[in-house]
Every structure is written in C-alpha cells, then in structure tokens.
Motif scaffolding. Structure first.
Motif, PDB file in Angstrom:
ATOM      1  N   LYS A  94       0.812  -1.218   0.000  1.00 38.71           N
ATOM      2  CA  LYS A  94       0.000   0.000   0.000  1.00 38.71           C
ATOM      3  C   LYS A  94       0.847   1.271   0.000  1.00 38.71           C
ATOM      4  O   LYS A  94       0.394   2.325  -0.437  1.00 38.71           O
ATOM      5  CB  LYS A  94      -0.958  -0.003   1.190  1.00 38.71           C
ATOM      6  CG  LYS A  94      -2.264  -0.709   0.888  1.00 38.71           C
ATOM      7  CD  LYS A  94      -3.326  -0.414   1.920  1.00 38.71           C
ATOM      8  CE  LYS A  94      -4.643  -1.083   1.507  1.00 38.71           C
ATOM      9  NZ  LYS A  94      -5.691  -0.896   2.556  1.00 38.71           N
ATOM     10  N   ASP A  95       2.083   1.174   0.478  1.00 40.18           N
ATOM     11  CA  ASP A  95       2.939   2.365   0.462  1.00 40.18           C
ATOM     12  C   ASP A  95       3.835   2.417  -0.777  1.00 40.18           C
ATOM     13  O   ASP A  95       4.762   3.214  -0.860  1.00 40.18           O
ATOM     14  CB  ASP A  95       3.791   2.437   1.731  1.00 40.18           C
ATOM     15  CG  ASP A  95       4.748   1.247   1.876  1.00 40.18           C
ATOM     16  OD1 ASP A  95       4.747   0.354   0.997  1.00 40.18           O
ATOM     17  OD2 ASP A  95       5.494   1.199   2.879  1.00 40.18           O
ATOM     18  N   SER A  96       3.542   1.570  -1.757  1.00 41.51           N
ATOM     19  CA  SER A  96       4.336   1.553  -2.993  1.00 41.51           C
ATOM     20  C   SER A  96       4.124   2.844  -3.783  1.00 41.51           C
ATOM     21  O   SER A  96       3.014   3.392  -3.821  1.00 41.51           O
ATOM     22  CB  SER A  96       3.926   0.360  -3.862  1.00 41.51           C
ATOM     23  OG  SER A  96       4.495   0.438  -5.155  1.00 41.51           O
ATOM     24  N   TYR A 121       4.037   2.835  -6.861  1.00 37.19           N
ATOM     25  CA  TYR A 121       3.278   2.410  -8.035  1.00 37.19           C
ATOM     26  C   TYR A 121       1.804   2.293  -7.670  1.00 37.19           C
ATOM     27  O   TYR A 121       1.417   1.450  -6.853  1.00 37.19           O
ATOM     28  CB  TYR A 121       3.792   1.072  -8.561  1.00 37.19           C
ATOM     29  CG  TYR A 121       5.283   1.047  -8.826  1.00 37.19           C
ATOM     30  CD1 TYR A 121       5.892   2.059  -9.559  1.00 37.19           C
ATOM     31  CD2 TYR A 121       6.079   0.011  -8.335  1.00 37.19           C
ATOM     32  CE1 TYR A 121       7.264   2.038  -9.810  1.00 37.19           C
ATOM     33  CE2 TYR A 121       7.441  -0.025  -8.581  1.00 37.19           C
ATOM     34  CZ  TYR A 121       8.032   0.987  -9.314  1.00 37.19           C
ATOM     35  OH  TYR A 121       9.377   0.976  -9.549  1.00 37.19           O
ATOM     36  N   GLN A 122       0.980   3.128  -8.284  1.00 39.25           N
ATOM     37  CA  GLN A 122      -0.455   3.106  -8.027  1.00 39.25           C
ATOM     38  C   GLN A 122      -1.206   2.232  -9.029  1.00 39.25           C
ATOM     39  O   GLN A 122      -2.365   1.886  -8.795  1.00 39.25           O
ATOM     40  CB  GLN A 122      -1.016   4.531  -8.111  1.00 39.25           C
ATOM     41  CG  GLN A 122      -0.437   5.475  -7.077  1.00 39.25           C
ATOM     42  CD  GLN A 122      -0.893   5.144  -5.668  1.00 39.25           C
ATOM     43  OE1 GLN A 122      -2.063   4.868  -5.437  1.00 39.25           O
ATOM     44  NE2 GLN A 122       0.044   5.157  -4.722  1.00 39.25           N
ATOM     45  N   SER A 123      -0.568   1.877 -10.115  1.00 39.53           N
ATOM     46  CA  SER A 123      -1.260   1.176 -11.201  1.00 39.53           C
ATOM     47  C   SER A 123      -0.260   0.452 -12.084  1.00 39.53           C
ATOM     48  O   SER A 123       0.954   0.655 -11.976  1.00 39.53           O
ATOM     49  CB  SER A 123      -2.043   2.181 -12.058  1.00 39.53           C
ATOM     50  OG  SER A 123      -1.115   3.075 -12.698  1.00 39.53           O
ATOM     51  N   ASP A 139       1.763   2.927 -14.014  1.00 36.11           N
ATOM     52  CA  ASP A 139       2.935   3.410 -13.283  1.00 36.11           C
ATOM     53  C   ASP A 139       4.095   2.430 -13.399  1.00 36.11           C
ATOM     54  O   ASP A 139       5.256   2.826 -13.562  1.00 36.11           O
ATOM     55  CB  ASP A 139       2.605   3.594 -11.802  1.00 36.11           C
ATOM     56  CG  ASP A 139       1.729   4.808 -11.539  1.00 36.11           C
ATOM     57  OD1 ASP A 139       1.562   5.631 -12.466  1.00 36.11           O
ATOM     58  OD2 ASP A 139       1.218   4.920 -10.410  1.00 36.11           O
ATOM     59  N   GLU A 149      -2.917   1.445   5.754  1.00 34.01           N
ATOM     60  CA  GLU A 149      -1.695   1.655   4.967  1.00 34.01           C
ATOM     61  C   GLU A 149      -0.423   1.566   5.792  1.00 34.01           C
ATOM     62  O   GLU A 149       0.637   1.209   5.260  1.00 34.01           O
ATOM     63  CB  GLU A 149      -1.761   3.011   4.259  1.00 34.01           C
ATOM     64  CG  GLU A 149      -0.646   3.213   3.241  1.00 34.01           C
ATOM     65  CD  GLU A 149      -0.933   4.342   2.278  1.00 34.01           C
ATOM     66  OE1 GLU A 149       0.036   4.847   1.680  1.00 34.01           O
ATOM     67  OE2 GLU A 149      -2.109   4.712   2.130  1.00 34.01           O
ATOM     68  N   ARG A 173      -2.207  -3.671  -2.153  1.00 34.67           N
ATOM     69  CA  ARG A 173      -3.188  -3.054  -3.042  1.00 34.67           C
ATOM     70  C   ARG A 173      -3.158  -3.776  -4.391  1.00 34.67           C
ATOM     71  O   ARG A 173      -2.089  -4.055  -4.935  1.00 34.67           O
ATOM     72  CB  ARG A 173      -2.842  -1.572  -3.240  1.00 34.67           C
ATOM     73  CG  ARG A 173      -3.829  -0.807  -4.106  1.00 34.67           C
ATOM     74  CD  ARG A 173      -3.520   0.686  -4.171  1.00 34.67           C
ATOM     75  NE  ARG A 173      -2.201   0.952  -4.743  1.00 34.67           N
ATOM     76  CZ  ARG A 173      -1.189   1.452  -4.065  1.00 34.67           C
ATOM     77  NH1 ARG A 173      -1.308   1.703  -2.774  1.00 34.67           N
ATOM     78  NH2 ARG A 173      -0.033   1.691  -4.655  1.00 34.67           N
ATOM     79  N   VAL A 203      -3.235  -4.123  -8.290  1.00 32.66           N
ATOM     80  CA  VAL A 203      -2.956  -3.263  -9.445  1.00 32.66           C
ATOM     81  C   VAL A 203      -3.451  -3.900 -10.745  1.00 32.66           C
ATOM     82  O   VAL A 203      -3.632  -3.201 -11.742  1.00 32.66           O
ATOM     83  CB  VAL A 203      -1.444  -2.923  -9.581  1.00 32.66           C
ATOM     84  CG1 VAL A 203      -1.017  -1.961  -8.485  1.00 32.66           C
ATOM     85  CG2 VAL A 203      -0.580  -4.177  -9.582  1.00 32.66           C
ATOM     86  N   TYR A 251      -9.680  -3.173 -11.974  1.00 30.37           N
ATOM     87  CA  TYR A 251      -8.346  -3.765 -12.152  1.00 30.37           C
ATOM     88  C   TYR A 251      -8.256  -4.687 -13.367  1.00 30.37           C
ATOM     89  O   TYR A 251      -7.239  -5.342 -13.565  1.00 30.37           O
ATOM     90  CB  TYR A 251      -7.953  -4.536 -10.884  1.00 30.37           C
ATOM     91  CG  TYR A 251      -7.973  -3.682  -9.646  1.00 30.37           C
ATOM     92  CD1 TYR A 251      -7.071  -2.632  -9.479  1.00 30.37           C
ATOM     93  CD2 TYR A 251      -8.909  -3.904  -8.637  1.00 30.37           C
ATOM     94  CE1 TYR A 251      -7.093  -1.832  -8.350  1.00 30.37           C
ATOM     95  CE2 TYR A 251      -8.946  -3.111  -7.498  1.00 30.37           C
ATOM     96  CZ  TYR A 251      -8.039  -2.075  -7.357  1.00 30.37           C
ATOM     97  OH  TYR A 251      -8.076  -1.286  -6.233  1.00 30.37           O
ATOM     98  N   THR A 265      -7.757  -1.242 -16.575  1.00 31.44           N
ATOM     99  CA  THR A 265      -6.332  -1.521 -16.381  1.00 31.44           C
ATOM    100  C   THR A 265      -5.834  -2.219 -17.632  1.00 31.44           C
ATOM    101  O   THR A 265      -6.260  -3.329 -17.941  1.00 31.44           O
ATOM    102  CB  THR A 265      -6.100  -2.397 -15.141  1.00 31.44           C
ATOM    103  OG1 THR A 265      -6.429  -1.636 -13.966  1.00 31.44           O
ATOM    104  CG2 THR A 265      -4.644  -2.829 -15.051  1.00 31.44           C
TER     105      THR A 265
END
Length: 348
Positions: free
Chosen positions: A130-132, A134-136, A139, A220, A227, A229, A257, A262
């Motif tokens: 969750k703290d990555s 990369y959101q998607s 990304d 988070e 999360r 992706v 997703y 996506t």
C-alpha cells in the motif's frame, strides 16, 4: 467330453468375470478415480473438481473419488488407464508448464485428449504494497520505460508466471528494451511471494483475490497491507462474479483492475487477459463414447443450473464447454500465450 465341458465352463466363467471391463468400454465404470494436478485438498483445483465430481456422480449414479496426487503423478495415472476408470481435471498449468519447459509437462494436446471446460477461477492478480509508489500497472510500465528495475515475485513455470510474461511483453511493445527492467523474483508458494514483498525483495507480487484480498483491507501503515494493481481475468468473467465480490472487495471494485480500465497491452491494439480455466483431460486411447457420455451428462447438469450456484458460492465462474468447443478454445488460448512467451524469450 466331460473334461472339455469343464474347460468350456471355466472359460465362460473367466469371460463373465472379465465382462464388466469390456461392457463398460463405452461408458463410465461404476467406480471412477478423478486425479487432479494438485496435492492440496484445500486449494481451488480440489474445490472445483469436487463440485463437478459430486454433480457428475449423482447424475450418472456412479462413484467418483477426487484424488489430489499432483500434476506429475496425475499425468502418469491417466496415461496408464484407457478404460475410463481414471480421469483428470487440471487447469491452464497443464499446457503452460509445457510451454515454459517445466520437467514432467508433456504437451497435453498431443499426449492426452483435452476434454470439456467446467469453470474459471477469476482471481489471478498482481499486487503492490500500500505504500508503494506504483499506483497502477501504468505506473509500473512507465517506471520500466524510465529505466527503473521493477521486481516481480512469481512461482516460475505456469499460471503464476504468465502475467509476468505479459508484463514484459507489454513493456517491449510500448518501449522496446524496457522489458529488461521487469525482473522476476522466483519464489514458491503464495506465502513465499507475500514474504518477498514484506521483506522488500519484490515490488510487485503475483497473488489472487482469494488469498490476498484480506491484506488489501489492512490500514496503509500496516507492513502487510497490499493493493491490487491488476486482475488478469477477462472483464466478461468478472462481470459474472457475485455483486458482493469477496471480502470487502466488490465486483465493481474488481472491474477497476481488469481490461480496459487496467490495460496491459498484448500487441499495441488489444489487451492481454488470462482466465484460469479448469477442464478434463482423458487418456488418448479412451473410447470416444465415454467422452460423449461425459459431454452429454455435463450438458444436462449445467442446463439444470444447480452446479452454477455451487460454483459461484465458492467464487468460481461457471464455464462449461463440451469437448469439441473446449479443444478449439484452449488451443487458441495456448497458441496466444505461446507467442507471448516466445516473444519475451527472443527479447531476453
């Protein structure tokens, strides 16, 4: 004369004893062993196979025992028995293992008869912490284009790896050479892949909705929080899932997703998708009449609608195709993934 009659009587008795095997050569015998390509009795292969076996056994008034012996032993058992007393259910791993060159995986389309499909597990997915940053997937692929190394934890040689191969292929299509920045971290079970993320050995992991959804609900600041992706299933597959989805992740959540929201491109024009499909495999020399009997029985079972409810309750998507249709569908699917694997192999 008496001796001759005795010999004839003995021969007749022997013939009668052998008759059940001969008589059942064109139909399933009373007792059937259904081997599966997994050793787990708690995994999706066993769960799905048990649902199908129960329905088929009840419909045909026979006994079917699901035997979780693993891929290698299952293929061996199936190869030894052409009478119909041993059948097999597995999923795409059967041909993906062969495409990836995994020991013990011969081409199932050549060594066996591919039979009807019965269901899809729509849960194959990729996740980040969750703290990555990369959101998607956009990304992730952009990062690869920009020269960043993206480490992806997979179990090599099959279902776990095909999405990773698709990532590398998409990177290559978008920006040739950037696929070198999508790096495999080869692990084992799902717990191993999870641990690779928690130990900061991987940026992305292969997982599943069933196994990882619980971690997506953590706050988070929890080290184990994840999360989604990417969910690799076709959008039409997810659309058939129950509206409540799984856990706290609804069907509408899942649709964010999958393609087209996506996008992981296959060839620059269409997206890559992957449904984990379960299907029968038969001995190559088994009487075709038995296959016809199974096709007919499953057609009637699925027409009633009860099996679909059991499958959906276990988060499977019903997907019955009789043998001829299944063979065409799975052959086309195999050929598509073979091209993806060949492409990234050529690039590496």
């Amino acid at each position: 004369m008496i001796a001759r009659r005795t010999l004839l009587a003995a021969a007749s008795a022997t013939a009668l004893l052998a008759q059940p095997l001969i008589a059942t050569a064109q139909e399933l015998p009373r007792n059937v062993r259904l081997v599966i390509g997994s050793t787990s009795t708690g995994g999706d292969t066993y769960q799905n196979s048990a649902i199908v076996a129960d329905a088929l056994a009840e419909h045909l008034d026979i006994n079917i025992k699901v035997d979780a012996v693993g891929a290698s032993e299952a293929f061996k058992a199936l190869g030894r028995d052409s009478r119909g007393t041993t059948l097999m259910i597995f999923h795409d791993q059967a041909y993906l293992g062969n495409l990836y060159g995994v020991t013990g995986y011969d081409d199932p389309f050549e060594g066996y008869t591919v039979g009807p499909t019965v269901a899809i597990n729509p849960g194959n997915a990729y996740l980040v912490s969750k703290d990555s940053p990369y959101q998607s997937m956009e990304d992730i692929l952009t990062a690869a284009e920009n020269g960043e190394r993206v480490r992806v934890a997979i179990q090599p040689g099959g279902v776990s790896e095909i999405g990773f191969s698709a990532m590398k292929n998409a990177a290559s299509v978008r920006a040739p050479g950037s696929e070198e920045n999508i790096i495999a971290v080869n692990t084992g079970s799902q717990s191993d892949k999870n641990q690779a993320m928690w130990d900061d050995l991987a940026d992305v992991i292969n997982g599943s909705i069933q196994a990882n959804e619980q971690f997506t609900q953590l706050p988070e600041d929890d080290q184990k929080a994840m999360r989604f992706v990417w969910i690799t299933a076709r959008p039409g597959t997810i659309e058939q899932a129950p509206a409540e989805g799984m856990g706290e992740t609804t069907r509408d959540d899942m649709l964010h997703y999958v393609s087209p929201e996506t996008s992981v491109t296959l060839d620059g024009e269409q997206d890559f998708t992957f449904d984990k499909e379960f299907y029968f495999l038969f001995n190559k020399d088994m009487d075709p009449a038995i296959i016809e009997q199974i096709d007919t029985a499953l057609t009637e079972i699925y027409a009633k609608g009860e099996i679909q409810e059991r499958q959906k309750a276990a988060f499977f998507i019903p997907n019955f195709l009789p043998t001829a249709e299944a063979q065409q569908h799975l052959t086309e699917k195999r050929d598509t993934y073979a091209k993806v694997i060949e492409q990234i192999s050529g690039d590496s």
